[in-house]
Design a protein around this motif. Structure first.
Motif, short mmCIF file in Angstrom:
data_model
loop_
_atom_site.label_atom_id
_atom_site.label_comp_id
_atom_site.label_asym_id
_atom_site.label_seq_id
_atom_site.Cartn_x
_atom_site.Cartn_y
_atom_site.Cartn_z
N PRO A 127 0.83 -1.21 0.00
CA PRO A 127 0.00 0.00 0.00
C PRO A 127 0.85 1.26 0.00
O PRO A 127 1.97 1.27 0.54
N ASP A 128 0.35 2.31 -0.63
CA ASP A 128 1.02 3.60 -0.63
C ASP A 128 1.20 4.07 0.82
O ASP A 128 0.25 4.06 1.60
N PRO A 129 2.42 4.48 1.22
CA PRO A 129 2.67 4.83 2.63
C PRO A 129 1.89 6.04 3.12
O PRO A 129 1.71 6.22 4.33
N ILE A 130 1.44 6.89 2.22
CA ILE A 130 0.66 8.06 2.60
C ILE A 130 -0.83 7.80 2.47
O ILE A 130 -1.63 8.17 3.32
N ALA A 131 -1.23 7.11 1.39
CA ALA A 131 -2.64 6.90 1.11
C ALA A 131 -3.34 6.09 2.19
O ALA A 131 -4.54 6.26 2.42
N VAL A 132 -2.61 5.19 2.88
CA VAL A 132 -3.28 4.37 3.89
C VAL A 132 -3.77 5.21 5.07
O VAL A 132 -4.71 4.83 5.77
N ASP A 133 -3.13 6.37 5.30
CA ASP A 133 -3.56 7.28 6.37
C ASP A 133 -4.09 8.58 5.78
O ASP A 133 -4.08 9.63 6.43
N GLU A 134 -4.59 8.49 4.56
CA GLU A 134 -5.01 9.68 3.82
C GLU A 134 -6.07 10.49 4.57
O GLU A 134 -5.99 11.72 4.64
N ALA A 135 -7.07 9.82 5.13
CA ALA A 135 -8.16 10.54 5.80
C ALA A 135 -7.63 11.43 6.93
O ALA A 135 -8.03 12.58 7.06
N ALA A 136 -6.71 10.88 7.74
CA ALA A 136 -6.16 11.66 8.85
C ALA A 136 -5.33 12.83 8.35
O ALA A 136 -5.41 13.95 8.88
N HIS A 137 -4.55 12.61 7.29
CA HIS A 137 -3.72 13.69 6.74
C HIS A 137 -4.59 14.82 6.18
O HIS A 137 -4.33 16.01 6.42
N LEU A 138 -5.63 14.45 5.43
CA LEU A 138 -6.49 15.47 4.83
C LEU A 138 -7.26 16.23 5.90
O LEU A 138 -7.44 17.46 5.79
N ALA A 139 -7.73 15.53 6.93
CA ALA A 139 -8.45 16.20 8.01
C ALA A 139 -7.53 17.20 8.72
O ALA A 139 -7.94 18.31 9.06
N HIS A 140 -6.27 16.82 8.93
CA HIS A 140 -5.32 17.73 9.59
C HIS A 140 -5.05 18.95 8.72
O HIS A 140 -5.02 20.09 9.24
N LEU A 141 -4.86 18.73 7.44
CA LEU A 141 -4.61 19.87 6.54
C LEU A 141 -5.79 20.83 6.55
O LEU A 141 -5.61 22.05 6.62
N THR A 142 -6.99 20.29 6.47
CA THR A 142 -8.19 21.12 6.40
C THR A 142 -8.42 21.88 7.71
O THR A 142 -8.79 23.06 7.70
N ARG A 143 -8.18 21.20 8.82
CA ARG A 143 -8.47 21.79 10.14
C ARG A 143 -7.39 22.78 10.60
O ARG A 143 -7.71 23.80 11.20
N CYS A 144 -6.15 22.48 10.27
CA CYS A 144 -5.04 23.25 10.87
C CYS A 144 -4.21 24.06 9.90
O CYS A 144 -3.39 24.89 10.33
N HIS A 145 -4.38 23.85 8.60
CA HIS A 145 -3.48 24.51 7.65
C HIS A 145 -4.25 25.13 6.48
O HIS A 145 -3.91 24.92 5.31
N GLY A 146 -5.27 25.90 6.82
CA GLY A 146 -6.03 26.56 5.76
C GLY A 146 -5.18 27.51 4.94
O GLY A 146 -5.39 27.65 3.72
N ASP A 147 -4.20 28.17 5.58
CA ASP A 147 -3.33 29.09 4.84
C ASP A 147 -2.51 28.36 3.80
O ASP A 147 -2.31 28.84 2.68
N LEU A 148 -2.03 27.15 4.15
CA LEU A 148 -1.25 26.36 3.20
C LEU A 148 -2.13 25.93 2.02
O LEU A 148 -1.68 25.95 0.87
N LEU A 149 -3.38 25.55 2.32
CA LEU A 149 -4.28 25.15 1.24
C LEU A 149 -4.57 26.33 0.31
O LEU A 149 -4.69 26.16 -0.91
N ASP A 150 -4.68 27.54 0.87
CA ASP A 150 -4.88 28.72 0.03
C ASP A 150 -3.70 28.93 -0.90
O ASP A 150 -3.87 29.27 -2.08
N ARG A 151 -2.50 28.70 -0.38
CA ARG A 151 -1.31 28.87 -1.21
C ARG A 151 -1.22 27.79 -2.29
O ARG A 151 -0.80 28.05 -3.42
N LEU A 152 -1.63 26.57 -1.93
CA LEU A 152 -1.67 25.51 -2.94
C LEU A 152 -2.71 25.83 -4.01
O LEU A 152 -2.48 25.61 -5.21
N GLY A 153 -3.85 26.36 -3.58
CA GLY A 153 -4.89 26.73 -4.54
C GLY A 153 -4.42 27.77 -5.53
O GLY A 153 -4.85 27.80 -6.69
N ALA A 154 -3.49 28.62 -5.08
CA ALA A 154 -2.96 29.66 -5.96
C ALA A 154 -2.11 29.07 -7.09
O ALA A 154 -1.85 29.75 -8.09
N LEU A 155 -1.67 27.82 -6.93
CA LEU A 155 -0.87 27.18 -7.97
C LEU A 155 -1.73 26.66 -9.11
O LEU A 155 -1.22 26.32 -10.18
N VAL A 156 -3.04 26.58 -8.89
CA VAL A 156 -3.95 26.03 -9.90
C VAL A 156 -4.19 27.06 -11.00
O VAL A 156 -4.35 28.26 -10.74
#
Length: 260
Positions: A174-203
């Protein structure tokens, strides 16, 4: 373990293939990894034996070689059917629906179907298991354990179904990140909104134009997928890491490099 009421017939009889559709294409090693991830991340699966289905919740584990271990009460109807099916190639069908672990529209990513052979679980298999797999087996309900050895694997995606090569599947991990994907995505969404905004700017602005929000919907060792949601639909955009991530601890660095 949750069962359908009193042996309710399955939507289709027996263990015949899924409804007619596009012919499966030849798989790649990435498809085998995806199949292993679907099984490892799933909390539930559907077991079909003849005309009877059972939805098993938190009652399965996956061995390093891809064998599925099921915890099923030997005194239940499903347990009896497993006894009858024991040793018969392709007599057991396992279905898993892979959902994006985020509250968005169109959450279904993949549907995995496995036809396999049921055997009693051999405790000697523990000798080839890593500590994490042993712990997952110990977490199963204290009932009879069955090993389901895959005979046929179909990974059904939005684009086309893929017949996964058995040898490649057994060798995959299994992919070493994908197996814990739900926890990683929840942490990003809950604690790192500024980082997600910066990633969105790359689109590309042509893709993100009119989007009401940008949501991270997928994450694996090679990149992150953002979804640009619009009132009339959505678009998924993959941002690839410079180098694959081998463990969760390296995820923050990969995201920083992506932004840099």
């Amino acid at each position: 373990m949750a069962l359908h009421p009193a042996g309710r017939p399955a939507p289709s009889t027996g263990v015949t293939p899924v409804a007619a559709g596009p012919s499966p294409v030849t798989s790649t090693p990435r498809d085998a990894v995806a199949a292993r991830c679907v099984l490892s991340a799933a909390l539930s699966l559907r077991l079909t034996l003849g005309d009877t289905t059972a939805d098993l919740l938190s009652a399965h584990a996956v061995l390093p070689d891809g064998t599925i271990v099921l915890a099923v009460d030997a005194m239940s109807r499903t347990g009896g059917l497993l006894v009858a099916a024991r040793g018969h190639r392709g007599a057991v069908r396992v279905d898993v629906t892979h959902l994006a672990p985020v509250a968005v529209r169109s959450r279904v990513r993949d549907r995995l179907r496995i036809l396999g052979t049921a055997r009693r679980f051999d405790p000697a298999a523990l000798d080839a298991c890593d500590p994490a797999t042993v712990m997952s087996l110990l977490d199963l309900p204290p009932v009879a354990l069955w090993a389901i050895e895959p005979d046929e694997i179909l990974l059904d995606r939005a684009t086309e179904p893929v017949a996964v090569d058995l040898g490649t599947y057994r060798a995959a991990r299994p992919d070493p990140i994908a197996v814990d994907e739900a926890a990683h995505l929840a942490h990003l969404t809950r604690c790192h909104g500024d980082l997600l905004d910066r990633l969105g700017a790359l689109v590309d602005s042509a893709v993100s134009a009119g989007a009401t929000r940008m949501v991270p919907v997928a994450l694996d060792a090679e990149g992150i997928v953002l979804r640009a949601e619009r009132p009339d639909g959505h678009a998924d955009i993959r941002l690839s890491f410079l180098h694959p991530v081998t463990a969760g601890a390296g995820l923050a660095g990969a995201l920083r490099t992506l932004l840099g």
